[in-house]
Design an enzyme around this catalytic site. Structure first.
Site, PDB file in Angstrom:
ATOM      1  N   SER A   8       2.902   1.930 -14.827  1.00  0.00           N
ATOM      2  CA  SER A   8       2.072   2.740 -15.718  1.00  0.00           C
ATOM      3  C   SER A   8       2.884   3.450 -16.797  1.00  0.00           C
ATOM      4  O   SER A   8       3.933   4.040 -16.529  1.00  0.00           O
ATOM      5  CB  SER A   8       1.295   3.778 -14.897  1.00  0.00           C
ATOM      6  OG  SER A   8       0.538   4.618 -15.750  1.00  0.00           O
ATOM      7  N   SER A  25       1.355   5.846 -18.486  1.00  0.00           N
ATOM      8  CA  SER A  25       0.657   7.122 -18.635  1.00  0.00           C
ATOM      9  C   SER A  25       1.586   8.332 -18.538  1.00  0.00           C
ATOM     10  O   SER A  25       1.469   9.266 -19.349  1.00  0.00           O
ATOM     11  CB  SER A  25      -0.478   7.221 -17.612  1.00  0.00           C
ATOM     12  OG  SER A  25      -1.510   6.310 -17.921  1.00  0.00           O
ATOM     13  N   LYS A  75     -10.729   2.774  -8.776  1.00  0.00           N
ATOM     14  CA  LYS A  75     -11.721   3.315  -9.712  1.00  0.00           C
ATOM     15  C   LYS A  75     -13.130   3.421  -9.126  1.00  0.00           C
ATOM     16  O   LYS A  75     -13.918   4.283  -9.541  1.00  0.00           O
ATOM     17  CB  LYS A  75     -11.749   2.490 -11.002  1.00  0.00           C
ATOM     18  CG  LYS A  75     -10.486   2.646 -11.830  1.00  0.00           C
ATOM     19  CD  LYS A  75     -10.596   1.939 -13.165  1.00  0.00           C
ATOM     20  CE  LYS A  75      -9.338   2.157 -13.991  1.00  0.00           C
ATOM     21  NZ  LYS A  75      -9.446   1.590 -15.350  1.00  0.00           N
ATOM     22  N   ASN A 132     -12.249   6.954 -13.962  1.00  0.00           N
ATOM     23  CA  ASN A 132     -10.825   6.827 -14.296  1.00  0.00           C
ATOM     24  C   ASN A 132     -10.160   8.175 -14.566  1.00  0.00           C
ATOM     25  O   ASN A 132      -8.948   8.236 -14.729  1.00  0.00           O
ATOM     26  CB  ASN A 132     -10.634   5.900 -15.507  1.00  0.00           C
ATOM     27  CG  ASN A 132     -10.815   6.623 -16.830  1.00  0.00           C
ATOM     28  OD1 ASN A 132     -11.743   7.420 -16.988  1.00  0.00           O
ATOM     29  ND2 ASN A 132      -9.949   6.345 -17.794  1.00  0.00           N
ATOM     30  N   ASP A 143     -12.650   5.087 -20.099  1.00  0.00           N
ATOM     31  CA  ASP A 143     -12.206   3.729 -20.405  1.00  0.00           C
ATOM     32  C   ASP A 143     -13.053   3.071 -21.495  1.00  0.00           C
ATOM     33  O   ASP A 143     -12.527   2.374 -22.369  1.00  0.00           O
ATOM     34  CB  ASP A 143     -12.242   2.853 -19.153  1.00  0.00           C
ATOM     35  CG  ASP A 143     -11.017   3.011 -18.279  1.00  0.00           C
ATOM     36  OD1 ASP A 143      -9.968   3.454 -18.795  1.00  0.00           O
ATOM     37  OD2 ASP A 143     -11.095   2.697 -17.078  1.00  0.00           O
ATOM     38  N   ASN A 156     -14.590  -8.460 -12.329  1.00  0.00           N
ATOM     39  CA  ASN A 156     -15.766  -7.667 -11.946  1.00  0.00           C
ATOM     40  C   ASN A 156     -15.378  -6.396 -11.204  1.00  0.00           C
ATOM     41  O   ASN A 156     -16.139  -5.913 -10.364  1.00  0.00           O
ATOM     42  CB  ASN A 156     -16.728  -8.520 -11.092  1.00  0.00           C
ATOM     43  CG  ASN A 156     -16.006  -9.347 -10.043  1.00  0.00           C
ATOM     44  OD1 ASN A 156     -15.153  -8.815  -9.315  1.00  0.00           O
ATOM     45  ND2 ASN A 156     -16.304 -10.631  -9.967  1.00  0.00           N
ATOM     46  N   GLY A 171     -13.528  -2.254 -11.547  1.00  0.00           N
ATOM     47  CA  GLY A 171     -13.849  -1.040 -12.271  1.00  0.00           C
ATOM     48  C   GLY A 171     -13.613  -1.144 -13.761  1.00  0.00           C
ATOM     49  O   GLY A 171     -14.394  -0.632 -14.570  1.00  0.00           O
TER      50      GLY A 171
END
Length: 306
Positions: A20, A22, A81, A102, A117, A149, A151
């Site tokens: 990540s 983030s 999620k 999220n 998102d 299919n 989150g």
């Protein structure tokens, strides 16, 4: 950044989570705001944003632990999620419509969740609107095809409906998961009316009609960076000029987007989505505008570093 006993903790949970970006962009944003506010003699409370690898079977324990240490908020990535929802005290209407969360924050009445998102996903597409690159000329004529299919796919479905796409198709490999995915939209008829869920082997008939194809699967993510959800022959079924959008933001470009460029498609990666959804989350936590340019440039600079 100096972490002390007064530091407010933020973070991201997922499994794995070491890939990540983030923490990089959020901590850069926090440092920028602290410096900016400090110059105005108005100090922002001290925050630090950390990655937390949480195995699926330990998710409930993790939330209890976050409560115990007074974590202020966190982002959520694969595979939590949807699983996080029963563990929260309240979720926003947007998160309810999408069926995935999220972004979470701690309030007086417990843990609250929402989903940023869809907002992040739309940003680069809306930037194309009206340009000579936009295919189709109007989103109301567009057909979107979503691979996956989970989150993330749910947020893309909601975003494509918001964009005004005429038809939204979702494909996956598991019949059980596809059935659940289709049934889960029953409470949002305005989305269900446009959504068609199909097995993976329907791709040859759907791709020639597609204007926007989105990889919402983890295929191609670190460490399996040489993988793609589509073969070269499958990618070649798309009409020239169509848009290929990969939610994965590293490597740049992904194998999926390398194939798309070779097939003459417009390629969009997930970096801007990451920045925009992250900025929206940060604003929830700190209750002030996020420095979007700083967040974006931090990631671009990092990606250019050997």
């Amino acid at each position: 950044m100096v972490i002390t006993g007064k530091t407010h903790l933020l973070g991201v949970i997922g499994y794995p989570v070491e890939h990540s970006f983030s923490p990089l962009m959020h901590n850069a944003a926090i440092a920028h705001l602290q410096q900016e506010k400090g110059a105005e003699k108005e100090n922002l409370p001290n925050y630090a944003y950390l990655p937390f690898p949480i195995q699926p079977e330990r998710l409930k324990d993790a939330i209890a632990g976050f409560t115990a240490i007074a974590l202020k908020g966190f982002n959520i990535t694969i595979p939590h999620k949807q699983a996080i929802i029963p563990l929260l005290d309240d979720i926003s209407d947007v998160a309810k419509a999408i069926g995935a969360v999220n972004t979470v924050w701690r309030g007086e009445k417990g843990w609250h969740g929402t989903n940023t998102d869809a907002f992040g996903f739309l940003a680069p597409l809306e930037a194309l609107s009206g340009s000579s690159l936009t295919v189709p000329k109007s989103w109301t004529d567009a057909r979107a095809l979503i691979l996956g299919n989970g989150g993330a796919a749910r947020a893309v479905v909601a975003a494509c409906q918001q964009l005004g796409c005429r038809k939204i198709s979702g494909v996956g490999r598991s019949p059980d998961k596809l059935a659940h995915f289709a049934e889960s939209w029953a409470h949002t008829p305005h989305i269900a009316a446009k959504l068609q869920v199909m097995p993976w082997d329907a791709l040859p008939t759907q791709m020639p009609k597609t204007d926007l194809i989105v990889n919402a699967t983890p295929v191609g993510m670190h460490p399996k960076i040489n993988d793609s959800p589509l073969s070269d022959d499958e990618m070649a079924l798309l009409k020239p000029g169509a848009i290929a959008y990969d939610l994965i933001y590293t490597p740049r470009p992904t194998k999926f987007l390398q194939q798309a460029t070779a097939a003459g498609l417009l390629a969009i990666d997930g970096l801007e989505m990451l920045v925009q959804q992250g900025a929206a989350a940060l604003e929830i936590w700190i209750n002030q505008p996020a420095p979007v340019k700083v967040m974006r440039q931090t990631l671009l600079n990092y990606l250019k570093t050997p």
